[in-house]
Design a protein around this motif. Structure first.
Motif, PDB file in Angstrom:
ATOM      1  N   LEU A  80       0.831  -1.198   0.000  1.00 47.51           N
ATOM      2  CA  LEU A  80       0.000   0.000   0.000  1.00 47.51           C
ATOM      3  C   LEU A  80       0.870   1.254   0.000  1.00 47.51           C
ATOM      4  O   LEU A  80       1.955   1.278   0.571  1.00 47.51           O
ATOM      5  CB  LEU A  80      -0.938   0.029   1.207  1.00 47.51           C
ATOM      6  N   THR A  81       0.379   2.294  -0.659  1.00 45.82           N
ATOM      7  CA  THR A  81       1.059   3.580  -0.694  1.00 45.82           C
ATOM      8  C   THR A  81       0.796   4.322   0.609  1.00 45.82           C
ATOM      9  O   THR A  81      -0.322   4.278   1.141  1.00 45.82           O
ATOM     10  CB  THR A  81       0.538   4.425  -1.874  1.00 45.82           C
ATOM     11  N   VAL A  82       1.805   5.016   1.120  1.00 47.82           N
ATOM     12  CA  VAL A  82       1.668   5.790   2.351  1.00 47.82           C
ATOM     13  C   VAL A  82       1.750   7.271   1.999  1.00 47.82           C
ATOM     14  O   VAL A  82       2.677   7.712   1.323  1.00 47.82           O
ATOM     15  CB  VAL A  82       2.758   5.414   3.380  1.00 47.82           C
ATOM     16  N   GLU A  83       0.729   7.996   2.450  1.00 46.15           N
ATOM     17  CA  GLU A  83       0.636   9.436   2.163  1.00 46.15           C
ATOM     18  C   GLU A  83       0.363  10.161   3.469  1.00 46.15           C
ATOM     19  O   GLU A  83      -0.426   9.709   4.295  1.00 46.15           O
ATOM     20  CB  GLU A  83      -0.511   9.662   1.180  1.00 46.15           C
ATOM     21  N   ASN A  84       1.024  11.327   3.657  1.00 43.94           N
ATOM     22  CA  ASN A  84       0.782  12.069   4.892  1.00 43.94           C
ATOM     23  C   ASN A  84      -0.394  13.043   4.724  1.00 43.94           C
ATOM     24  O   ASN A  84      -0.981  13.147   3.637  1.00 43.94           O
ATOM     25  CB  ASN A  84       2.052  12.760   5.397  1.00 43.94           C
ATOM     26  N   LEU A  85      -0.735  13.762   5.788  1.00 45.39           N
ATOM     27  CA  LEU A  85      -1.890  14.664   5.781  1.00 45.39           C
ATOM     28  C   LEU A  85      -1.714  15.844   4.837  1.00 45.39           C
ATOM     29  O   LEU A  85      -2.692  16.462   4.429  1.00 45.39           O
ATOM     30  CB  LEU A  85      -2.170  15.159   7.206  1.00 45.39           C
ATOM     31  N   GLN A  86      -0.462  16.143   4.469  1.00 43.92           N
ATOM     32  CA  GLN A  86      -0.193  17.225   3.529  1.00 43.92           C
ATOM     33  C   GLN A  86      -0.276  16.755   2.073  1.00 43.92           C
ATOM     34  O   GLN A  86      -0.064  17.526   1.151  1.00 43.92           O
ATOM     35  CB  GLN A  86       1.211  17.823   3.787  1.00 43.92           C
ATOM     36  N   GLY A  87      -0.585  15.472   1.860  1.00 53.22           N
ATOM     37  CA  GLY A  87      -0.702  14.925   0.512  1.00 53.22           C
ATOM     38  C   GLY A  87       0.619  14.480  -0.087  1.00 53.22           C
ATOM     39  O   GLY A  87       0.685  14.146  -1.269  1.00 53.22           O
ATOM     40  N   GLU A  88       1.681  14.448   0.721  1.00 50.18           N
ATOM     41  CA  GLU A  88       2.990  14.030   0.225  1.00 50.18           C
ATOM     42  C   GLU A  88       3.094  12.503   0.256  1.00 50.18           C
ATOM     43  O   GLU A  88       2.722  11.871   1.243  1.00 50.18           O
ATOM     44  CB  GLU A  88       4.101  14.629   1.090  1.00 50.18           C
TER      45      GLU A  88
END
Length: 174
Positions: A107-115
């Motif tokens: 799975l791809t991991v993305e932070n709250l800033q969309g990075e």
């Protein structure tokens, strides 16, 4: 014999248990539900083959099991070192907010800033809680980096299996 496409490595045979052909399995997970639930296991010794599990129970952190066709201690000892795999379709059903680790890998991991932080390549257990191992690119260059993100509610905000994404409260520079 057709080998299922969805086999998952769940442990290995550590040796014999008792005199009547039972084997001792070291599970790769602290929760051995899949081993205890599935009736058919796949062993890779002497060659990949399916075996029927007749009985199984937890014992001192391991699983001990009686397998069809393994009649005595010598036959059980001959299986020492064999990996145990189970078809993913035979895993016990989970509730909506539960996951098998194998389902999180990739799975791809993305932070709250969309990075985009990277992709989950493994899960580890440090005793206190599980940890996501995320492989990605470091900011500003093309070198691969690894992030270790605690798999706890404080940092893991959501998991969307359909979108194949995990949202985390974690920065690129942590």
């Amino acid at each position: 014999m057709k080998i299922p496409d969805d086999l998952v490595l769940v442990g290995y045979i550590a040796g014999a248990y008792g005199l009547q052909g039972w084997v001792r399995i070291r599970p790769y997970s602290a929760d051995a539900d899949a081993l205890l639930h599935a009736k058919t296991w796949w062993l890779d010794k002497p060659a990949m083959r399916d075996v029927e599990r007749m009985q199984a129970k937890e014992h001192s952190g391991d699983v001990v099991a009686q397998l069809l066709g393994v009649a005595d201690r010598d036959a059980a000892e001959a299986l020492k070192g064999a990996t145990v795999q189970i078809a993913r379709s035979h895993f016990p059903a989970l509730s909506d907010n539960e996951f098998y680790w194998i389902d999180l890998i990739g799975l791809t991991v993305e932070n709250l800033q969309g990075e985009q932080l990277g992709t989950v390549v493994d899960m580890m257990d440090n005793g206190a809680h599980p940890i996501l191992r995320v492989a990605g690119m470091s900011a500003g260059d093309d070198k691969a980096q690894e992030m270790l993100i605690p798999f706890v509610d404080q940092f893991v905000i959501g998991i969307d299996r359909e979108a194949k994404k995990i949202s985390v409260d974690w920065g690129l520079d942590y």
